[in-house]
Design a protein around this motif. Structure first.
Motif: not given
Length: 257
Positions: A71, A80-82, A77-78
């Motif tokens: 993470n 995972q946000k998508m 991290a980007l």
């Protein structure tokens, strides 16, 4: 005793053994202790040895490549946000799961050098194959030409034999009709012992009658059929032209095969 013979007497092991000569200590035990000391010294030297910059970079790179992204990585991290989850393939269709591996370039050659070497090797191999193919074709053509020349030579020899046979028959048939001089000089066989008179005239006649063997054979065959009703292929003298045309297959050797 065999272990003593296998060791080098000039090594550090034997020097230490000579220094550590304690009464009552068996030889085998002293050797084992010396070997253990030597191994520990090597391990200590390996630990204390300073690694080179390339070795340290390789170790750090291998460690990073073996570990998965966490993470703390901004790109991960980007994703995972998508909605990306670890282990899924990227893209709408089935994409790659693992990142594209790195090809570390260790040599000093420029970019594209390996591809150039590969292309040159392929071109060299293709040229070699083309040379082999051309050589094979040349050998096949030479063999075909040899067979054609051999066949033509055999056919020419056969025609020469047929011409001599026709000349002999023409001479006999002409003499039966009291013809003393042949229509053409080459219609009859030349005698083995011939007078050397008028040699220049004879050379001129030979020049004027510059015909091939096949042409002479064709002309002489026609003369024998028209004049004497004789066929050299049948070996028969017919009564007249009508008898010749009705009973003889033809005026060539191919017609009688």
């Amino acid at each position: 005793m065999e272990e003593d013979e296998e060791e080098d007497y000039m090594s550090d092991l034997f020097i230490n053994l000579r220094q550590d000569v304690r009464p009552g200590l068996p030889m085998v035990r002293r050797m084992k202790e010396a070997l253990q000391k030597e191994e520990k010294q090597k391990e200590a030297n390996e630990k204390n040895r300073q690694k080179s910059i390339k070795e340290e970079e390789k170790e750090r790179r291998d460690l990073v490549l073996k570990s998965a992204l966490g993470n703390e990585n901004k790109g991960f991290a980007l994703l995972q946000k998508m909605g990306y989850k670890s282990g899924q393939a990227l893209g709408k269709r089935e994409g790659i799961v693992e990142p594209i591996p790195l090809n570390i370039k260790t040599g000093r050659s420029g970019l594209g050098h390996e591809e150039l070497k590969k292309r040159k090797a392929e071109e060299k191999l293709e040229n070699y194959r083309q040379k082999l193919h051309m050589k094979k074709q040349a050998n096949e053509q030479a063999a075909d030409q040899f067979r054609i020349r051999f066949k033509n030579k055999q056919e020419e020899r056969k025609m020469e034999g047929d011409l001599r046979k026709s000349q002999r028959a023409c001479q006999q048939l002409d003499m039966q009709k009291d013809i003393d001089v042949p229509k053409e000089t080459w219609y009859w066989l030349e005698p083995e012992e011939e007078d050397k008179k008028d040699e220049e005239d004879k050379e001129d006649e030979c020049k004027n009658s510059d015909l091939s063997v096949s042409e002479k054979l064709h002309i002489l065959t026609a003369y024998l059929r028209e004049e004497h009703f004789y066929c050299i292929w049948c070996g028969t003298t017919y009564e007249d032209s009508k008898d010749l045309s009705s009973n003889c297959p033809g005026d060539s050797a191919a017609d009688h095969d």
